[in-house]
Scaffold this active site. Structure first.
Site, PDB file in Angstrom:
ATOM      1  N   ARG A  20       0.839  -1.212   0.000  1.00 27.39           N
ATOM      2  CA  ARG A  20       0.000   0.000   0.000  1.00 27.39           C
ATOM      3  C   ARG A  20       0.869   1.254   0.000  1.00 27.39           C
ATOM      4  NH1 ARG A  20      -1.512   3.044   4.521  1.00 27.39           N
ATOM      5  NH2 ARG A  20      -3.511   4.180   4.399  1.00 27.39           N
ATOM      6  N   GLY A 101      12.511 -11.445   2.031  1.00 29.08           N
ATOM      7  CA  GLY A 101      13.670 -11.717   2.873  1.00 29.08           C
ATOM      8  C   GLY A 101      14.961 -11.786   2.078  1.00 29.08           C
ATOM      9  N   GLY A 103      16.634 -14.192   0.533  1.00 28.93           N
ATOM     10  CA  GLY A 103      16.611 -14.866  -0.767  1.00 28.93           C
ATOM     11  C   GLY A 103      15.995 -13.964  -1.831  1.00 28.93           C
ATOM     12  N   ILE A 126       9.111 -12.746   8.940  1.00 25.70           N
ATOM     13  CA  ILE A 126       8.882 -12.841  10.392  1.00 25.70           C
ATOM     14  C   ILE A 126      10.158 -13.225  11.134  1.00 25.70           C
ATOM     15  CG2 ILE A 126       6.436 -13.432  10.113  1.00 25.70           C
ATOM     16  CD1 ILE A 126       7.249 -16.310  11.070  1.00 25.70           C
ATOM     17  N   ASP A 127      11.130 -13.781  10.418  1.00 26.15           N
ATOM     18  CA  ASP A 127      12.335 -14.289  11.088  1.00 26.15           C
ATOM     19  C   ASP A 127      13.314 -13.202  11.533  1.00 26.15           C
ATOM     20  OD1 ASP A 127      11.555 -16.914  10.899  1.00 26.15           O
ATOM     21  OD2 ASP A 127      12.580 -17.268   9.002  1.00 26.15           O
ATOM     22  N   GLY A 170      11.655 -20.167  12.998  1.00 25.13           N
ATOM     23  CA  GLY A 170      13.036 -19.696  12.950  1.00 25.13           C
ATOM     24  C   GLY A 170      13.902 -20.840  12.463  1.00 25.13           C
ATOM     25  N   GLY A 185       8.363 -14.762  29.719  1.00 23.72           N
ATOM     26  CA  GLY A 185       8.918 -15.229  30.996  1.00 23.72           C
ATOM     27  C   GLY A 185       9.333 -16.687  30.966  1.00 23.72           C
ATOM     28  N   LYS A 213       9.472 -24.593  41.915  1.00 27.51           N
ATOM     29  CA  LYS A 213       8.700 -24.373  40.667  1.00 27.51           C
ATOM     30  C   LYS A 213       7.915 -25.628  40.345  1.00 27.51           C
ATOM     31  CE  LYS A 213      11.303 -20.922  38.158  1.00 27.51           C
ATOM     32  NZ  LYS A 213      11.307 -20.209  36.908  1.00 27.51           N
TER      33      LYS A 213
HETATM   34  O1  F6P Z   1       8.948 -17.044   7.046  1.00 33.47           O
HETATM   35  C1  F6P Z   1      10.094 -17.673   7.563  1.00 33.47           C
HETATM   36  C2  F6P Z   1       9.747 -19.051   7.969  1.00 33.47           C
HETATM   37  O2  F6P Z   1       8.635 -18.868   8.765  1.00 33.47           O
HETATM   38  C3  F6P Z   1      10.743 -19.910   8.717  1.00 33.47           C
HETATM   39  O3  F6P Z   1      10.916 -19.613  10.073  1.00 33.47           O
HETATM   40  C4  F6P Z   1      10.198 -21.281   8.464  1.00 33.47           C
HETATM   41  O4  F6P Z   1      11.075 -22.306   8.695  1.00 33.47           O
HETATM   42  C5  F6P Z   1       9.824 -21.161   7.040  1.00 33.47           C
HETATM   43  O5  F6P Z   1       9.418 -19.821   6.842  1.00 33.47           O
HETATM   44  C6  F6P Z   1       8.821 -22.131   6.557  1.00 33.47           C
HETATM   45  O6  F6P Z   1       8.128 -21.643   5.458  1.00 33.47           O
HETATM   46  P1  F6P Z   1       7.636 -22.503   4.224  1.00 33.47           P
HETATM   47  O7  F6P Z   1       7.015 -23.735   4.758  1.00 33.47           O
HETATM   48  O8  F6P Z   1       6.675 -21.579   3.553  1.00 33.47           O
HETATM   49  O9  F6P Z   1       8.843 -22.809   3.403  1.00 33.47           O
END
Ligand code: F6P
Length: 328
Positions: A20, A101, A103, A126-127, A170, A185, A213
């Site tokens: 946007r 990202g 790539g 998101i990573d 991740g 936490g 705990k």
């Molecule tokens: O967007 C990043 C990510 O969420 C990684 O943390 C994860 O391993 C990967 O994408 C998996 O994505 P896909 O299944 O779309 O390849």
């Protein structure tokens, strides 16, 4: 200028807000904008669509990406980028904004090196593992989604005196795990950046139990060297002196979806406009980002070599705040 825009790789909340911003800033400066559907695949499929102010109405708050995204095998073939550059030039495009990202940035650079005039990268992942920025679009939302889930898990963990191993996304980095662990936490945070010590984790459980705990949350990044949450749970079960009532939760793709947080909307809006500003000022291959809260431009060639390092101090903070002293 005629500016193309695409989203590429894994989707991230806030990608719509970034598209946007690119479209509205381009229109503001009287450029033409062409959306390309499905990432780099859309170039080969000639999935082009003109976008105007109204095409991006009511998407700021939506997760996913209305342009759709993808990973493109054809682009990775030796002549892929040159063919794509020729198609874009044929379409009359002068510039391309790529939201994605690392790539996706490499793809943008390859396009430029194959003769396409100007490319700008906007960090969407998101990573939080994209070069040229402290923060990538989608990270804040993913962290908040996982924290919300763990708050709920902690309720039931406490009620039934259970240990939960919660796996967050991740594949290569522990940014999400570290932020989520601190904000929820967690008793321990397990990330690929640090060798995982099963004895140490077992000590955390044993000492925690000795100190009274009765519930614990371990946050595990999916790409950890010791394996995912289930594998780590099995190894700790075999090592601990306390028979554990434990459970494994894999949060998975819920972290990729949902309405972006205000933080992500603001970041996406800022960087989308910055991408068009960069093109206006004649930049030909840069990544836009936010560094120390300021908009920053980094040569794409440098950005693709960079991986924002994980602040391992966060793991230490999580340890101090969980109150269980170990030797780390
Ligand atoms: O967007 C990043 C990510 O969420 C990684 O943390 C994860 O391993 C990967 O994408 C998996 O994505 P896909 O299944 O779309 O390849």
């Amino acid at each position: 200028m005629k500016i193309g825009v695409l989203t590429s790789g894994g989707d991230a909340p806030g990608m719509n807000a970034a598209v946007r911003a690119v479209v509205r800033a381009s229109v503001w400066h009287r450029h033409e904008v062409i959306g390309i559907r499905g990432g780099y695949n859309g170039i080969f499929a000639r999935a082009f669509e003109p976008l105007d102010r109204r095409s991006v109405s009511n998407i700021l708050q939506q997760g996913g990406t209305f342009l759709e995204t993808g990973r493109c095998a054809r682009f990775l073939e030796p002549d892929g980028p040159a063919e794509a550059a020729a198609i874009l030039r044929d379409k009359g495009l002068d510039a391309l904004v790529v939201i994605g990202g690392n790539g996706s940035y490499k793809g943008a650079l390859a396009l430029h090196q194959s003769g396409f005039p100007a490319v700008v990268g906007v960090p969407g992942s998101i990573d939080n593992d994209v070069g040229g920025t402290d923060l990538s679009i989608g990270f804040d939302t993913a962290v908040n989604t996982a924290v919300d889930a763990i708050d709920r898990i902690r309720d039931t963990a406490f009620s039934l005196e259970r240990v939960f191993f919660v796996e967050v996304m991740g594949r290569d980095t522990g940014h999400i795990a570290a932020a989520v662990g601190l904000a929820s936490g967690a008793e321990a945070v397990i990330v690929p950046e640090e060798p995982t010590d099963i004895d140490l984790l077992t000590t955390i459980i044993d000492r925690g139990f000795e100190a009274g705990k009765r519930a614990a949350i371990f946050v595990v990044a999916e790409g950890d060297d010791a394996g995912g949450a289930a594998r780590i749970r099995d190894r700790i079960d075999a090592a601990t002196q306390h028979p554990l009532d434990d459970r494994v939760v894999i949060l998975g793709y819920i972290q990729r979806g949902g309405s972006p947080t205000a933080r992500d909307r603001i970041l996406a809006s800022r960087l989308g406009v910055a991408a068009v500003d960069a093109l206006q000022s004649g930049q030909t291959a840069v990544a836009v980002g936010e560094r120390c809260s300021e908009v920053a431009l980094t040569p794409l060639e440098t950005a693709v070599q960079e991986q924002p390092p994980l602040d391992l101090q966060i793991l230490r903070l999580a340890e101090i705040l969980s109150g269980v002293r170990t030797s780390r």
